[in-house]
Each structure stands twice: as structure tokens, then as C-alpha cells.
Design a protein around this motif. Structure first.
Motif, PDB file in Angstrom:
ATOM      1  N   ASP A 105       0.835  -1.203   0.000  1.00 58.54           N
ATOM      2  CA  ASP A 105       0.000   0.000   0.000  1.00 58.54           C
ATOM      3  C   ASP A 105       0.870   1.254   0.000  1.00 58.54           C
ATOM      4  O   ASP A 105       2.017   1.226   0.458  1.00 58.54           O
ATOM      5  CB  ASP A 105      -0.864   0.072   1.267  1.00 58.54           C
ATOM      6  N   THR A 108       2.261   1.796   3.328  1.00 58.01           N
ATOM      7  CA  THR A 108       3.062   0.708   3.914  1.00 58.01           C
ATOM      8  C   THR A 108       4.494   0.866   3.435  1.00 58.01           C
ATOM      9  O   THR A 108       4.734   1.247   2.293  1.00 58.01           O
ATOM     10  CB  THR A 108       2.527  -0.671   3.451  1.00 58.01           C
ATOM     11  N   TYR A 135       5.197  -8.985   8.497  1.00 62.46           N
ATOM     12  CA  TYR A 135       4.984  -7.551   8.683  1.00 62.46           C
ATOM     13  C   TYR A 135       5.130  -7.191  10.157  1.00 62.46           C
ATOM     14  O   TYR A 135       4.796  -8.011  11.029  1.00 62.46           O
ATOM     15  CB  TYR A 135       3.569  -7.150   8.257  1.00 62.46           C
ATOM     16  N   GLN A 190      -4.732  -6.619   3.508  1.00 67.39           N
ATOM     17  CA  GLN A 190      -5.111  -7.744   4.362  1.00 67.39           C
ATOM     18  C   GLN A 190      -4.745  -7.553   5.839  1.00 67.39           C
ATOM     19  O   GLN A 190      -5.565  -7.786   6.726  1.00 67.39           O
ATOM     20  CB  GLN A 190      -4.464  -9.042   3.853  1.00 67.39           C
TER      21      GLN A 190
HETATM   22  N1  URA Z   1      -1.310  -5.849   4.173  1.00 65.09           N
HETATM   23  C1  URA Z   1      -1.748  -4.584   4.169  1.00 65.09           C
HETATM   24  O1  URA Z   1      -2.721  -4.259   4.815  1.00 65.09           O
HETATM   25  N2  URA Z   1      -1.054  -3.681   3.443  1.00 65.09           N
HETATM   26  C2  URA Z   1       0.045  -3.968   2.731  1.00 65.09           C
HETATM   27  O2  URA Z   1       0.642  -3.097   2.089  1.00 65.09           O
HETATM   28  C3  URA Z   1       0.475  -5.309   2.739  1.00 65.09           C
HETATM   29  C4  URA Z   1      -0.216  -6.223   3.469  1.00 65.09           C
END
Ligand code: URA
Length: 238
Positions: A105, A108, A135, A190
Motif C-alpha cells: 500500500d 506501507t 509484517y 489484508q
Molecule cells: N497488508 C496490508 O494491509 N497492506 C500492505 O501493504 C500489505 C499487506
């Protein structure tokens, strides 16, 4: 796609862009049999025969794999109608045309693999290979043990259950928590949606690993070219 002649020449292994420019100015480069000395010319190598010293250049690209620490505010598409910065603009000195493997994103940051190897990209992205991504999510508040377990087991998200995930609380303060989450799916936003589903808004999100390949101390906005060993680490991360 049309590109500057010197860029095409450099990518074919003729040398640096500067060397390629020198070849052009020396009249050693032709397009469809016509010598060109115009530096600004753009050409699509798929439609024309480009020769250096009378011999056709090989436009087949060497495979390249790049690990970038994507900053927030950059899009992972190759162009953006809204004019926002694109990740490939950070790849200074890379002549090959690479594309991001999957997406991150706009808001992100973290590990983003870029390559011109379509086969490997497909392998990494194909759900059946279950390549994991990890993450670090900074979320508001402190999710309960129960909520963390719900995410680990899989929750209903937009009518479909998420696959089991691994979670580890890294840090907790009164106001926020940092949680590492490892998933192998790649649904849109996600991780943010998973935490939202247990009532904890994600404040910051960073991808810290592809499979077993860690982002490590690579500074934000910087990249490194990765080799076979690193690719193996990605593929080993099931
Ligand atoms: N999940 C998310 O919510 N954003 C991302 O960029 C990657 C995984």
C-alpha cells in the motif's frame, strides 16, 4: 515500449549509458540499417533492428533481483495517473525494466522485491506455493490474547476465511502495540483489515521479510541487488 536509444544499448550490455552515447555520436549505431547520431531518439526495440558496429544487439535482458526498502508515499505500480512517486524511480543506476513482485500500500513501507523475471514473480505470488511475508504492525491499544489467537487461526474477512497466520507481540505500551504477523496470502490491505476486524487500527505497517529473507538494516528508500542465495531464502519461507 519506446525508450531512449542509449538506454536500450546500455541494457544490451554495450556498456554504460555514457559509453552508449559515445557509440551513437561516433556513428556506430544504426536503426533498420540507417546510422543514427541523434541522442534524443526513442525507439521500440521490439519493432526495429538496432545494430552496434553493424551487428544486431541482443535486447534479451539479464535477470535481476532487487530488494528495496520502500518508503511510505510511493506507489508500487509502474505509473500513476495521480502523479504520485513510483517505486522504480528509487532504482538509480538500474537499466533493466523491473516490476514489483506483488504490491505494498501507499502507506506501507518495507521489503519490496523487484525483478524482470516473470517466472520467479509468478512463483512467489502464486497462492499454492504459500510463500510467507512478515509484517511489523503498530496498532492502537493492546489486543487481547484471545484476539491474537483468532487472527492466528483465521478470521472471516469479506466473506472468506483468512489462512492461519503466525503472530508475535514484540512491544506493548499503554497506547499501542507492535505485533509481527506472518501470512502467505496477499489480499488487498489484508493485514490492516485483519487487525481492524479485532478492533485494533493499524497506525504503521512495515514488511520486514519475504519468506526467510529479512529486510535487515537496509535504509528506507535504498535497495540492494540480491543473488541466488537470497532468492532461495525467499522460496524457503513457507
Ligand atoms: N497488508 C496490508 O494491509 N497492506 C500492505 O501493504 C500489505 C499487506
Amino acid at each position: 515500449m519506446k525508450e531512449r536509444l542509449q538506454k536500450i544499448l546500455a541494457r544490451s550490455g554495450a556498456g554504460s549509458r555514457r559509453t552508449a552515447e559515445q557509440y551513437i555520436s561516433e556513428g556506430r549505431v544504426s536503426i533498420d540499417g540507417m546510422i543514427v547520431t541523434d541522442m534524443g531518439i526513442k525507439v521500440d526495440p521490439a519493432d526495429h533492428e538496432i545494430c552496434l558496429n553493424g551487428k544486431p544487439i541482443h535486447s534479451s535482458e539479464e535477470k535481476i533481483y532487487i530488494l528495496l526498502n520502500k518508503p511510505t508515499g510511493y506507489v508500487t505500480t509502474l505509473s500513476d495517473p495521480q502523479g504520485r512517486p513510483i517505486v522504480t524511480s528509487l532504482l538509480t543506476g538500474i537499466d533493466q525494466r523491473v516490476f514489483p513482485v506483488g504490491r505494498l500500500d501507499l502507506d506501507t513501507e518495507g521489503a519490496l522485491l523487484l525483478t524482470n523475471d516473470g517466472e520467479l514473480a509468478q512463483h512467489i505470488l502464486h497462492p499454492s506455493f504459500e510463500i510467507t511475508k512478515t509484517y511489523a504492525a503498530k496498532v492502537i491499544g493492546r489486543p487481547s490474547v484471545d484476539s491474537i489467537e483468532r487472527l492466528a487461526k483465521g478470521i472471516e474477512l469479506e466473506g472468506r476465511r483468512t489462512s492461519p497466520a503466525k503472530l508475535k507481540v514484540i512491544r506493548e505500551t499503554v497506547r499501542f502495540s507492535v505485533i509481527e504477523i506472518t501470512i502467505h496470502e496477499g489480499r488487498k490491505r489484508q493485514v490492516r483489515k485483519m487487525f481492524a476486524a479485532i478492533g485494533h487500527h493499524v497506525l504503521e505497517l512495515k514488511r520486514i521479510a519475504y519468506g526467510r529473507l529479512k529486510l535487515g538494516s537496509l535504509p528506507t528508500g535504498k535497495f540492494r541487488i540480491i543473488g541466488k542465495k537470497d532468492i532461495e531464502k525467499i522460496l524457503a519461507g513457507k
